[in-house]
Design an enzyme around this catalytic site. Structure first.
Site, PDB file in Angstrom:
ATOM      1  N   GLU A  23      -5.082   9.664  18.033  1.00  0.00           N
ATOM      2  CA  GLU A  23      -5.507  11.070  18.055  1.00  0.00           C
ATOM      3  C   GLU A  23      -6.457  11.360  16.891  1.00  0.00           C
ATOM      4  O   GLU A  23      -7.455  12.069  17.048  1.00  0.00           O
ATOM      5  CB  GLU A  23      -4.277  11.997  17.978  1.00  0.00           C
ATOM      6  CG  GLU A  23      -3.423  12.012  19.245  1.00  0.00           C
ATOM      7  CD  GLU A  23      -2.621  10.734  19.453  1.00  0.00           C
ATOM      8  OE1 GLU A  23      -2.304  10.054  18.451  1.00  0.00           O
ATOM      9  OE2 GLU A  23      -2.319  10.387  20.612  1.00  0.00           O
ATOM     10  N   SER A  42      -4.023   7.240  13.565  1.00  0.00           N
ATOM     11  CA  SER A  42      -3.529   7.206  14.947  1.00  0.00           C
ATOM     12  C   SER A  42      -4.685   7.412  15.920  1.00  0.00           C
ATOM     13  O   SER A  42      -5.767   7.847  15.538  1.00  0.00           O
ATOM     14  CB  SER A  42      -2.497   8.316  15.149  1.00  0.00           C
ATOM     15  OG  SER A  42      -3.149   9.582  15.120  1.00  0.00           O
ATOM     16  N   GLU A  86      -9.601  -1.890   6.930  1.00  0.00           N
ATOM     17  CA  GLU A  86      -8.551  -2.354   7.826  1.00  0.00           C
ATOM     18  C   GLU A  86      -9.132  -2.846   9.163  1.00  0.00           C
ATOM     19  O   GLU A  86      -8.447  -3.413   9.966  1.00  0.00           O
ATOM     20  CB  GLU A  86      -7.510  -1.248   8.051  1.00  0.00           C
ATOM     21  CG  GLU A  86      -6.692  -0.982   6.792  1.00  0.00           C
ATOM     22  CD  GLU A  86      -5.559   0.016   6.996  1.00  0.00           C
ATOM     23  OE1 GLU A  86      -5.816   1.073   7.564  1.00  0.00           O
ATOM     24  OE2 GLU A  86      -4.435  -0.275   6.571  1.00  0.00           O
ATOM     25  N   GLN A 123       0.853  -1.193   0.000  1.00  0.00           N
ATOM     26  CA  GLN A 123       0.000   0.000   0.000  1.00  0.00           C
ATOM     27  C   GLN A 123       0.889   1.243   0.000  1.00  0.00           C
ATOM     28  O   GLN A 123       1.631   1.472   0.957  1.00  0.00           O
ATOM     29  CB  GLN A 123      -0.871  -0.039   1.264  1.00  0.00           C
ATOM     30  CG  GLN A 123      -1.824   1.121   1.404  1.00  0.00           C
ATOM     31  CD  GLN A 123      -2.528   1.113   2.750  1.00  0.00           C
ATOM     32  OE1 GLN A 123      -2.086   0.456   3.698  1.00  0.00           O
ATOM     33  NE2 GLN A 123      -3.623   1.824   2.857  1.00  0.00           N
TER      34      GLN A 123
HETATM   35  C1  LIG Z   1       3.943  -0.650  11.533  1.00  0.00           C
HETATM   36  C2  LIG Z   1       3.476   0.340  10.535  1.00  0.00           C
HETATM   37  C3  LIG Z   1       3.142  -0.077   9.265  1.00  0.00           C
HETATM   38  C4  LIG Z   1       2.702   0.842   8.307  1.00  0.00           C
HETATM   39  N1  LIG Z   1       2.412   0.393   7.049  1.00  0.00           N
HETATM   40  C5  LIG Z   1       2.051   1.309   6.089  1.00  0.00           C
HETATM   41  C6  LIG Z   1       1.813   0.899   4.737  1.00  0.00           C
HETATM   42  O1  LIG Z   1       1.926  -0.275   4.390  1.00  0.00           O
HETATM   43  N2  LIG Z   1       1.495   1.828   3.804  1.00  0.00           N
HETATM   44  C7  LIG Z   1       1.347   3.143   4.143  1.00  0.00           C
HETATM   45  O2  LIG Z   1       1.004   3.920   3.280  1.00  0.00           O
HETATM   46  N3  LIG Z   1       1.565   3.573   5.420  1.00  0.00           N
HETATM   47  C8  LIG Z   1       1.908   2.686   6.392  1.00  0.00           C
HETATM   48  N4  LIG Z   1       2.159   3.115   7.679  1.00  0.00           N
HETATM   49  C9  LIG Z   1       2.130   4.552   7.962  1.00  0.00           C
HETATM   50  C10 LIG Z   1       1.006   5.048   8.821  1.00  0.00           C
HETATM   51  O3  LIG Z   1      -0.193   5.059   8.118  1.00  0.00           O
HETATM   52  C11 LIG Z   1       1.391   6.454   9.315  1.00  0.00           C
HETATM   53  O4  LIG Z   1       2.461   6.277  10.215  1.00  0.00           O
HETATM   54  C12 LIG Z   1       0.239   7.160  10.026  1.00  0.00           C
HETATM   55  O5  LIG Z   1      -0.699   7.582   9.094  1.00  0.00           O
HETATM   56  C13 LIG Z   1       0.752   8.378  10.831  1.00  0.00           C
HETATM   57  O6  LIG Z   1       1.481   9.261  10.032  1.00  0.00           O
HETATM   58  P1  LIG Z   1       2.947   9.768  10.466  1.00  0.00           P
HETATM   59  O7  LIG Z   1       3.737   8.582  10.797  1.00  0.00           O
HETATM   60  O8  LIG Z   1       3.424  10.669   9.424  1.00  0.00           O
HETATM   61  O9  LIG Z   1       2.711  10.587  11.791  1.00  0.00           O
HETATM   62  P2  LIG Z   1       2.175  12.093  11.897  1.00  0.00           P
HETATM   63  O10 LIG Z   1       0.949  12.240  11.085  1.00  0.00           O
HETATM   64  O11 LIG Z   1       3.278  13.044  11.660  1.00  0.00           O
HETATM   65  O12 LIG Z   1       1.777  12.146  13.420  1.00  0.00           O
HETATM   66  C14 LIG Z   1       2.678  12.441  14.489  1.00  0.00           C
HETATM   67  C15 LIG Z   1       1.871  12.643  15.757  1.00  0.00           C
HETATM   68  O13 LIG Z   1       0.984  13.769  15.579  1.00  0.00           O
HETATM   69  C16 LIG Z   1      -0.345  13.396  15.810  1.00  0.00           C
HETATM   70  N5  LIG Z   1      -1.243  14.134  14.940  1.00  0.00           N
HETATM   71  C17 LIG Z   1      -1.170  14.289  13.615  1.00  0.00           C
HETATM   72  N6  LIG Z   1      -2.216  14.993  13.155  1.00  0.00           N
HETATM   73  C18 LIG Z   1      -2.997  15.288  14.227  1.00  0.00           C
HETATM   74  C19 LIG Z   1      -4.223  16.001  14.416  1.00  0.00           C
HETATM   75  N7  LIG Z   1      -4.903  16.540  13.395  1.00  0.00           N
HETATM   76  N8  LIG Z   1      -4.702  16.091  15.663  1.00  0.00           N
HETATM   77  C20 LIG Z   1      -4.029  15.558  16.708  1.00  0.00           C
HETATM   78  N9  LIG Z   1      -2.883  14.887  16.612  1.00  0.00           N
HETATM   79  C21 LIG Z   1      -2.357  14.749  15.372  1.00  0.00           C
HETATM   80  C22 LIG Z   1      -0.371  11.904  15.528  1.00  0.00           C
HETATM   81  O14 LIG Z   1      -1.471  11.273  16.175  1.00  0.00           O
HETATM   82  C23 LIG Z   1       0.963  11.452  16.045  1.00  0.00           C
HETATM   83  O15 LIG Z   1       0.864  11.257  17.429  1.00  0.00           O
HETATM   84  C24 LIG Z   1       2.590   2.206   8.653  1.00  0.00           C
HETATM   85  C25 LIG Z   1       2.901   2.622   9.963  1.00  0.00           C
HETATM   86  C26 LIG Z   1       3.345   1.701  10.895  1.00  0.00           C
HETATM   87  C27 LIG Z   1       3.678   2.180  12.267  1.00  0.00           C
END
Ligand SMILES: Cc1cc2nc3c(=O)[nH]c(=O)nc-3n(C[C@H](O)[C@H](O)[C@H](O)COP(=O)(O)OP(=O)(O)OC[C@H]3O[C@@H](n4cnc5c(N)ncnc54)[C@H](O)[C@@H]3O)c2cc1C
Lengths: 404, 375
Positions: free
Chosen positions: A379, A377, A237, A119
């Site tokens: 949040e 997440s 999911e 994905q």
């Molecule tokens: C084990 C694992 C497997 C994954 N596999 C895939 C995959 O196969 N394909 C894929 O596309 N993605 C994948 N992901 C990615 C996952 O979807 C993202 O990590 C997730 O969407 C969060 O984005 P970020 O990591 O950029 O964190 P960020 O969005 O930068 O978030 C950082 C922090 O800020 C908080 N935050 C962000 N926005 C807000 C808001 N509006 N209000 C309050 N708090 C907020 C978040 O909750 C978090 O605590 C995977 C992630 C993990 C951990």
């Protein structure tokens, strides 16, 4: 209200159990090839793509039957099928949004694991705010040309194909310019680099696309409508694995109690300590509440209702529970809980992991941090619950309404 | 498998809510807080007429023959309204022991009287040890003539001051037994105590060789333990349903307030600290709903895990309701701390039920025993 399973469901469960007893591999598959063999066996047994239409290799089965199969597999500690993202996300997306040609071309090969999928959604600067993604897909007449970077791509290293979100129109508001594609990972313009996870294994990847090619026939849905498709994908999911997840937790829990009976502290078994008993009592209560929740979700699915934003509540609840559970397990096991190798055999500290392999408590503990991050997440789930279920006013956000 | 309410159950819930919305407004609750008896006869009579007071009893005793899910639905609505009165005491604590272990004569005498509202009952379950385990009961029953003499002190007896009879567990030569005791009879002394939840009334009961006849024994000499445990489980689930109702009401009020109160030029509901709190509260409320109705169904259906489901329910809801009702005060700020605002009615109700019929810690120990023998 009747929480007994119907006689048909009980009979079906028995049938699945018998099949598993006959067909379970003697030793768990280790290599990708061994996994594919087991996967194929599951498919031939009729246990994959259960909710998909029959004409594309699915079973047209009821949600309860899907839940029973997953649950029985958890009970038997059966190895999971491979191609998880293909089965869980890509397939359902194609079933709902794909055209006839795409369904015929791709679905069966997902079920047989002839083609593995990943994905391609998240980007370095677009995680929770997925709609801000920058990877571009430019119309080149007979194909699209893709440039950009994806990250956290689970299974990227073994994938033949990827479900891609890319921007096709940078001039319209951010939610409107995104399109959904199926992209071949086996081409010169796609480079995959593994990223090591905190568990020590490299299960997700970075994906770099440089003038990568997507054929026109591989656009899913209409141009600029990828955002709506992505939102339904995220819904897949959750749901069908609800019971199996709980059975997995329960198996781990009983092992934890077993270990607490053997481990000694201050001259007596941990299981005799009132504080340990309190913690274990609380976790079992929480775990059972998650099971009741799963039954509520199944009731809805069986009636043909979609849980909608209610899915956010379920996901928030179980993913936060898993973290609490693993934290308590670590508190009880102490340093034993942190071992990744060399644990005394008599303590029987191995646990079943989510993918049907034996693992360590250390792995389970680390892995429990993932569930509250991926697929929205905690949040983000709370924002959804607040806005869409409770009807609280929307946050004032810098990006609302305007162009990017 | 179906975890949703039947049409009849939804109908019942709606009619209970309609009646309480009309006759049990906060004004009524507050009036009863200052009332000597603590509850209103007109509403009690109304509930009798609608069949609530005999809901779980067979029709031959003037009951409605319904189950624990329906009873939990009523309790949830009562928690939502902070209904003040001896409903749980009379129907559950009084009714179930007689229904489960009473003689034909006892059933004839008491069940129709409870159902019609003519008699109010309760049970004296706690002693100084505050131990909910029937095994810990120290009140004694000695044979005296063809009856018994009871001696001991009971704490926190709900609604004893308006009860016609109390079920009293006491330890006799044959073991733990249950007796019907007239709280105004010779050798019995009631002393009301006042808790912070003025919609619940408790008394201390002193038995000083209180005499009861042979016909006061419920369930045979030495047969009290099992009846008591079954009753406690039902009471725990009904109390949890009430806490759930109190929590849901508090959440509704918090969300309602977050949609109208402005600070810093914005509705407070736009602040994530408030919105996320409300989302967590909803999660707790929905989880509690699952716990309450699963346990109610399991007890009614005699499911294998019924006993443990009751403990799971009480331990979970005790804490989650307290949390939700408390956070609702936080969302309201200063106004939530006033006597005039109604939030404290639900907060206190949840708090008082939290410690009855086994608190979270007590039930977690029961769960630990169960899983320890199962693992
Ligand atoms: C084990 C694992 C497997 C994954 N596999 C895939 C995959 O196969 N394909 C894929 O596309 N993605 C994948 N992901 C990615 C996952 O979807 C993202 O990590 C997730 O969407 C969060 O984005 P970020 O990591 O950029 O964190 P960020 O969005 O930068 O978030 C950082 C922090 O800020 C908080 N935050 C962000 N926005 C807000 C808001 N509006 N209000 C309050 N708090 C907020 C978040 O909750 C978090 O605590 C995977 C992630 C993990 C951990």
């Amino acid at each position: 209200m009747d929480l007994n399973y119907s006689p048909e469901d009980v009979a079906y469960r028995k049938q699945v159990r018998t099949w598993l007893e006959r067909n379970l591999p003697f030793s768990p598959p280790r290599t990708l090839e061994e996994r594919k063999v087991w996967h194929r066996k599951l498919y031939e047994g009729g246990f994959l793509g259960m909710g998909w239409p029959k004409e594309y290799g699915g079973q047209g089965a009821r949600p309860m039957e899907q839940a029973i199969v997953a649950d029985e597999m958890a009970h038997a500690a059966a190895p999971a099928p491979t191609n998880g993202l293909g089965l869980g996300i890509v397939g359902p997306t194609i079933v709902v949004h794909g055209n006839e040609w795409q369904k015929k071309r791709y679905l069966r090969k997902i079920l047989t694991a002839e083609e593995m999928w990943c994905q391609l959604y998240s980007e370095p600067n677009s995680g929770s705010d997925l709609a801000s993604l920058k990877t571009s897909a430019e119309d080149k007449g007979d194909h699209f040309m893709v440039n950009g970077q994806k990250i956290w791509t689970s299974g990227g290293k073994v994938a033949d194909w990827g479900l891609l979100l890319a921007r096709t129109d940078p001039k319209v508001p951010k939610h409107k310019g995104i399109t959904c594609f199926l992209m071949s990972m086996r081409q010169p313009g796609v480079e995959v680099r593994p990223l090591k996870q905190i568990t020590g294994s490299a299960e997700f990847c970075e994906v770099f696309m440089t003038n990568a090619r997507v054929e026109k026939e591989n656009q899913i849905g209409k141009l600029g409508e990828g955002w709506a498709i992505a939102n339904t994908t995220l819904g897949y999911e959750r749901g069908g694995r609800s019971l199996a997840r709980i059975s997995g937790y329960a198996a781990q829990y009983h092992r934890l109690v077993g270990a607490a009976k053997k481990l000694m502290r201050n001259g007596r078994p941990l299981m005799e300590s009132p504080t340990v008993r309190q913690r274990l009592g609380k976790i079992w209560a929480d775990l059972e509440v998650e099971r009741y929740n799963a039954l509520r979700v199944l009731t809805q699915l069986e009636k043909g209702e979609h849980p909608g934003a209610g899915g956010s509540l379920t996901k928030l609840s179980y993913s936060e529970f898993e973290k609490r559970f693993m934290e308590v397990a670590q508190e009880i096991l102490g340093p034993y809980g942190q071992l990744t190798d060399g644990a005394p055999a008599e303590l029987a500290l191995e646990i079943d992991t989510a993918v049907g392999e034996m693992g360590t408590w250390a792995y389970g503990f680390l892995w429990s941090r993932a569930g509250t991050i991926y697929a929205g997440s905690s949040e983000i789930q709370k924002n959804v619950i607040g806005e869409r279920i409770l009807g609280l006013p929307k946050e004032s956000r810098a990006d609302r309404g305007g162009a990017r | 498998m179906n975890f949703s309410f039947s049409d009849d159950q939804v109908l019942l819930k709606n009619s209970v809510r309609a009646l309480l919305d009309e006759h049990c407004k906060p004004e009524h609750v507050r009036a009863m807080m200052d009332d000597k008896t603590g509850y209103g006869e007109p509403l009690w009579g109304e509930m009798a007429k609608l069949g609530w007071l005999g809901l779980p009893f067979p029709e031959q005793y003037g009951g409605a023959g319904l189950g624990l899910v329906e009873l939990a639905l009523i309790h949830e609505e009562m928690g939502r309204a902070a209904y003040p009165g001896p409903f749980l005491a009379s129907v559950v604590l009084g009714g179930f022991p007689i229904l489960l272990g009473g003689s034909a004569a006892q059933k004839e005498k008491w069940l129709p009287a409870i159902a019609s509202g003519r008699a109010r009952l309760s049970a004296a379950l706690q002693e100084d040890r505050l131990d909910c385990d029937p095994a810990g009961i120290t009140t004694t029953a000695a044979r005296a003539g063809d009856g018994w003499a009871l001696t001991g002190v009971k704490r926190f007896v709900p609604w004893a001051h308006v009860a016609d009879a109390l079920l009293v567990p006491a330890r006799g030569p044959e073991g733990l037994s249950l007796f019907l005791v007239d709280p105004k009879g010779a050798g019995a002394a009631l002393k009301p105590v006042t808790g912070m939840d003025l919609t619940t009334r408790w008394s201390e009961l002193r038995l000083d060789g209180a005499r009861v006849g042979a016909d006061a024994l419920v369930g045979g000499a030495g047969g009290g333990g099992a009846i008591l445990e079954s009753t406690l489980r039902r009471a725990a689930v009904c109390a949890s349903a009430e806490m759930l109702g109190a929590a849901r009401r508090s959440l509704d009020m918090a969300v309602g307030y977050a949609k109208v109160r402005e600070q810093f030029g914005q509705l407070i509901g736009t602040f994530q600290a408030i919105r996320h709190k409300c989302a967590e509260m909803l999660m707790e409320v929905e989880n509690s709903h699952s716990a309450v109705y699963y346990a109610a169904w399991a007890l009614e259906a005699g499911a294998e895990d019924a006993a443990i489901a009751a403990s799971i329910c009480k331990s979970y809801v005790s804490e989650s309701a307290r949390k939700v009702c408390g956070e609702a005060i936080q969302v309201h700020g200063g106004i939530g701390f006033t006597w005039e605002y109604d939030l404290h009615l639900y907060f206190k109700r949840a708090k008082s039920l939290e410690v009855q019929f086994g608190d979270a810690e007590y039930h977690r120990e029961l769960i630990a025993r169960h899983v320890s023998s199962a693992s």
